[in-house]
Design an enzyme around this catalytic site. Sequence first.
Site, PDB file in Angstrom:
ATOM      1  CG  ASP A   8     -25.116  30.118  17.850  1.00  0.00           C
ATOM      2  OD1 ASP A   8     -24.798  28.782  18.384  1.00  0.00           O
ATOM      3  OD2 ASP A   8     -25.042  29.923  16.886  1.00  0.00           O
ATOM      4  CB  CYS A  65     -21.987  29.022  16.212  1.00  0.00           C
ATOM      5  SG  CYS A  65     -20.806  28.703  14.510  1.00  0.00           S
ATOM      6  N   GLY A  68     -19.650  25.480  13.756  1.00  0.00           N
ATOM      7  CA  GLY A  68     -18.200  25.703  14.335  1.00  0.00           C
ATOM      8  C   GLY A  68     -17.662  26.581  13.095  1.00  0.00           C
ATOM      9  CG  HIS A  98       1.609  20.479  12.412  1.00  0.00           C
ATOM     10  ND1 HIS A  98       1.846  19.568  11.510  1.00  0.00           N
ATOM     11  CD2 HIS A  98       1.980  19.224  13.355  1.00  0.00           C
ATOM     12  CE1 HIS A  98       2.413  19.081  11.313  1.00  0.00           C
ATOM     13  NE2 HIS A  98       2.493  18.025  12.968  1.00  0.00           N
ATOM     14  CG  ASP A  99      -1.736  25.086  12.041  1.00  0.00           C
ATOM     15  OD1 ASP A  99      -0.329  24.996  11.627  1.00  0.00           O
ATOM     16  OD2 ASP A  99      -2.365  24.032  11.958  1.00  0.00           O
ATOM     17  NE  ARG A 134       8.561  21.226   9.609  1.00  0.00           N
ATOM     18  CZ  ARG A 134       8.783  19.960  10.746  1.00  0.00           C
ATOM     19  NH1 ARG A 134       9.944  19.738  10.951  1.00  0.00           N
ATOM     20  NH2 ARG A 134       7.574  19.211  10.584  1.00  0.00           N
ATOM     21  NE  ARG A 138       5.142  25.714   8.440  1.00  0.00           N
ATOM     22  CZ  ARG A 138       5.242  24.518   8.435  1.00  0.00           C
ATOM     23  NH1 ARG A 138       4.862  23.610   9.442  1.00  0.00           N
ATOM     24  NH2 ARG A 138       5.703  23.765   7.796  1.00  0.00           N
TER      25      ARG A 138
END
Length: 149
Positions: A8, A65, A68, A98-99, A134, A138
């Site tokens: 932005d 932005c 954030g 992890h994600d 694992r 997820r």
Amino acid sequence: MTIYIGADYKGDCLKKQISEYLKNKNYEVIDSFVDEREINDYTDFAFAVGEQVRDNRNSMGILICESGHGVCIAANKVKGIRCIRATNVKEALLGREHDGANILALGSAFISDLKDLYAIIDTFINTPYPVLERRLNRIAKLAKYEEEN
């Protein structure tokens, strides 16, 4: 690798610095949503970056932005996107490892040192997608929930 980027009016200067940094490292950097208005809406470019990252598996995104937070929330509304806001290298590492995050959100108001910022970006880009079962489970649960709801 292609990196889609958007910001932005509060993050435009930082977007240009990050774009140049990444181009110098031989990444293809695409500004996903150019908006010359004095004040613009973070949702517009966050959705654009999210859709482009979703549609191009060999890509990542960076959103900026003031805080954030807004761009992170908006990007996560796009199916298949896992956007994290990272303020340090450890958060960037864990968000990827992890994600399986595919977009990094940054708050321009909290960037005081470009060297630290570039370390966060490099960590995010260079940390591999999760491999542990694992963690993959997820991510699969998130995708299933998105599909069903």
